[in-house]
Design a protein around this motif. Structure first.
Motif, PDB file in Angstrom:
ATOM      1  N   SER A  62       0.809  -1.224   0.000  1.00  0.00           N
ATOM      2  CA  SER A  62       0.000   0.000   0.000  1.00  0.00           C
ATOM      3  C   SER A  62       0.843   1.276   0.000  1.00  0.00           C
ATOM      4  N   TYR A  63       2.083   1.210   0.437  1.00  0.00           N
ATOM      5  CA  TYR A  63       2.967   2.377   0.456  1.00  0.00           C
ATOM      6  C   TYR A  63       3.462   2.754  -0.947  1.00  0.00           C
ATOM      7  N   PHE A  64       3.170   1.916  -1.936  1.00  0.00           N
ATOM      8  CA  PHE A  64       3.678   2.127  -3.290  1.00  0.00           C
ATOM      9  C   PHE A  64       2.557   2.276  -4.315  1.00  0.00           C
ATOM     10  N   LEU A  65       1.364   2.635  -3.864  1.00  0.00           N
ATOM     11  CA  LEU A  65       0.218   2.736  -4.758  1.00  0.00           C
ATOM     12  C   LEU A  65       0.033   4.126  -5.355  1.00  0.00           C
ATOM     13  N   ALA A  66       0.480   5.155  -4.670  1.00  0.00           N
ATOM     14  CA  ALA A  66       0.271   6.526  -5.142  1.00  0.00           C
ATOM     15  C   ALA A  66       1.324   7.440  -4.544  1.00  0.00           C
ATOM     16  N   GLY A  67       1.364   8.646  -5.055  1.00  0.00           N
ATOM     17  CA  GLY A  67       2.282   9.641  -4.523  1.00  0.00           C
ATOM     18  C   GLY A  67       3.693   9.481  -5.058  1.00  0.00           C
ATOM     19  N   PRO A  68       4.659  10.014  -4.330  1.00  0.00           N
ATOM     20  CA  PRO A  68       6.036  10.017  -4.832  1.00  0.00           C
ATOM     21  C   PRO A  68       6.662   8.628  -4.941  1.00  0.00           C
ATOM     22  N   ARG A  69       6.082   7.638  -4.252  1.00  0.00           N
ATOM     23  CA  ARG A  69       6.619   6.276  -4.348  1.00  0.00           C
ATOM     24  C   ARG A  69       5.775   5.384  -5.250  1.00  0.00           C
ATOM     25  N   HIS A  70       4.956   5.979  -6.093  1.00  0.00           N
ATOM     26  CA  HIS A  70       4.062   5.185  -6.945  1.00  0.00           C
ATOM     27  C   HIS A  70       4.841   4.235  -7.849  1.00  0.00           C
ATOM     28  N   ILE A  71       4.422   2.981  -7.857  1.00  0.00           N
ATOM     29  CA  ILE A  71       4.988   1.986  -8.762  1.00  0.00           C
ATOM     30  C   ILE A  71       3.846   1.488  -9.641  1.00  0.00           C
ATOM     31  N   ALA A  72       4.039   1.584 -10.946  1.00  0.00           N
ATOM     32  CA  ALA A  72       3.006   1.177 -11.887  1.00  0.00           C
ATOM     33  C   ALA A  72       2.637  -0.282 -11.673  1.00  0.00           C
ATOM     34  N   ASN A  73       1.355  -0.563 -11.713  1.00  0.00           N
ATOM     35  CA  ASN A  73       0.752  -1.896 -11.583  1.00  0.00           C
ATOM     36  C   ASN A  73       0.746  -2.438 -10.157  1.00  0.00           C
ATOM     37  N   ALA A  74       1.245  -1.716  -9.186  1.00  0.00           N
ATOM     38  CA  ALA A  74       1.101  -2.152  -7.794  1.00  0.00           C
ATOM     39  C   ALA A  74      -0.361  -1.946  -7.407  1.00  0.00           C
ATOM     40  N   THR A  75      -0.953  -2.942  -6.751  1.00  0.00           N
ATOM     41  CA  THR A  75      -2.371  -2.850  -6.435  1.00  0.00           C
ATOM     42  C   THR A  75      -2.717  -3.690  -5.220  1.00  0.00           C
ATOM     43  N   LEU A  76      -3.837  -3.341  -4.610  1.00  0.00           N
ATOM     44  CA  LEU A  76      -4.408  -4.135  -3.530  1.00  0.00           C
ATOM     45  C   LEU A  76      -5.737  -4.743  -3.963  1.00  0.00           C
ATOM     46  N   ALA A  77      -6.011  -4.741  -5.260  1.00  0.00           N
ATOM     47  CA  ALA A  77      -7.271  -5.255  -5.796  1.00  0.00           C
ATOM     48  C   ALA A  77      -7.435  -6.739  -5.463  1.00  0.00           C
ATOM     49  N   GLU A  78      -8.685  -7.146  -5.292  1.00  0.00           N
ATOM     50  CA  GLU A  78      -8.951  -8.548  -4.991  1.00  0.00           C
ATOM     51  C   GLU A  78      -8.679  -9.452  -6.193  1.00  0.00           C
ATOM     52  N   LEU A  79      -8.847  -8.931  -7.390  1.00  0.00           N
ATOM     53  CA  LEU A  79      -8.576  -9.682  -8.617  1.00  0.00           C
ATOM     54  C   LEU A  79      -7.517  -8.953  -9.439  1.00  0.00           C
ATOM     55  N   PRO A  80      -6.254  -9.016  -9.013  1.00  0.00           N
ATOM     56  CA  PRO A  80      -5.198  -8.293  -9.731  1.00  0.00           C
ATOM     57  C   PRO A  80      -4.838  -8.970 -11.052  1.00  0.00           C
ATOM     58  N   SER A  81      -4.270  -8.191 -11.945  1.00  0.00           N
ATOM     59  CA  SER A  81      -3.797  -8.739 -13.215  1.00  0.00           C
ATOM     60  C   SER A  81      -2.488  -9.488 -12.991  1.00  0.00           C
ATOM     61  N   GLN A  82      -2.035 -10.203 -14.005  1.00  0.00           N
ATOM     62  CA  GLN A  82      -0.763 -10.921 -13.892  1.00  0.00           C
ATOM     63  C   GLN A  82       0.393  -9.952 -13.659  1.00  0.00           C
ATOM     64  N   ASP A  83       0.343  -8.796 -14.335  1.00  0.00           N
ATOM     65  CA  ASP A  83       1.386  -7.781 -14.122  1.00  0.00           C
ATOM     66  C   ASP A  83       1.385  -7.299 -12.674  1.00  0.00           C
ATOM     67  N   SER A  84       0.198  -7.076 -12.132  1.00  0.00           N
ATOM     68  CA  SER A  84       0.090  -6.602 -10.752  1.00  0.00           C
ATOM     69  C   SER A  84       0.611  -7.632  -9.765  1.00  0.00           C
ATOM     70  N   ILE A  85       0.333  -8.888 -10.023  1.00  0.00           N
ATOM     71  CA  ILE A  85       0.829  -9.940  -9.135  1.00  0.00           C
ATOM     72  C   ILE A  85       2.351  -9.950  -9.139  1.00  0.00           C
ATOM     73  N   ALA A  86       2.948  -9.837 -10.315  1.00  0.00           N
ATOM     74  CA  ALA A  86       4.412  -9.833 -10.419  1.00  0.00           C
ATOM     75  C   ALA A  86       5.011  -8.614  -9.722  1.00  0.00           C
ATOM     76  N   VAL A  87       4.398  -7.443  -9.916  1.00  0.00           N
ATOM     77  CA  VAL A  87       4.889  -6.221  -9.281  1.00  0.00           C
ATOM     78  C   VAL A  87       4.764  -6.328  -7.765  1.00  0.00           C
ATOM     79  N   ASN A  88       3.601  -6.772  -7.285  1.00  0.00           N
ATOM     80  CA  ASN A  88       3.402  -6.920  -5.837  1.00  0.00           C
ATOM     81  C   ASN A  88       4.400  -7.901  -5.239  1.00  0.00           C
ATOM     82  N   ASP A  89       4.632  -9.020  -5.923  1.00  0.00           N
ATOM     83  CA  ASP A  89       5.596 -10.008  -5.427  1.00  0.00           C
ATOM     84  C   ASP A  89       7.000  -9.419  -5.351  1.00  0.00           C
TER      85      ASP A  89
END
Length: 182
Positions: free
Chosen positions: A6-33
């Protein structure tokens, strides 16, 4: 863990495709991992540098206990629960609150450093959060210096009578850098 994705979802530390969604995309899963892997890798180093070995082990034990309690509560109720607002805040939690933002900056600094391992002709990367080209080194310098400011605030707190701990802080985490790393 001290922080989460959650610290990387928005603002100055935003990382593209980082998410807390219940059904994340494959890209989001890789980024979160990847983010979680960086957090796990750098948390012991950061805590040890900010608190000293003994206190960092105590804080790590506290964080692991919290994760176990939250996992058990989640199994019992089917939802994620965190300590009730009415309960008294532990001394370790007050310490962790002060360290979360600087640690998020620390992790982001290393994510940027490693993401900048491929050289390009212009040496520029596209930040999706603001759709502009920014030199990765400038972003690293600014995030590091922001962390240093927060660490200095922590030192003031640690030096005051409000701090119930004796901390041993690595001076490297209190030293700002510039683009030339001088």
């Amino acid at each position: 863990m001290l922080i989460d994705v959650s610290y990387f979802l928005a603002g100055p530390r935003h990382i593209a495709n980082a998410t807390l969604a219940e059904l994340p995309s494959q890209d989001s899963i890789a980024v979160n991992d990847t983010i979680v892997a960086y957090i796990k890798e750098f948390q012991p180093i950061f805590l040890s540098s900010m608190l000293g070995n003994k206190l960092s082990k105590e804080v790590t034990d506290y964080l692991e206990l919290l994760e176990q309690e939250n996992a058990e509560a989640e199994e019992d109720s089917g939802e994620e629960t965190i300590v009730a607002a009415g309960e008294e805040e532990s001394k370790y939690e007050s310490l962790c609150k002060l360290l979360r933002e600087p640690f998020a900056n620390y992790v982001f600094f290393y994510i940027l450093r490693d993401a900048n391992s491929q050289a390009t002709i212009k040496g520029l990367v596209l930040l999706k959060c603001d759709n502009t080209y920014v030199s990765p080194i400038q972003r690293q310098v600014s995030i590091w210096n922001d962390m240093v400011k927060k660490n200095r605030e922590f030192v003031k707190w640690a030096s005051s009578k409000q701090c119930p701990f004796t901390v041993s802080i690595d001076s490297n985490l209190l030293t700002p850098i510039n683009t030339f790393n001088l």
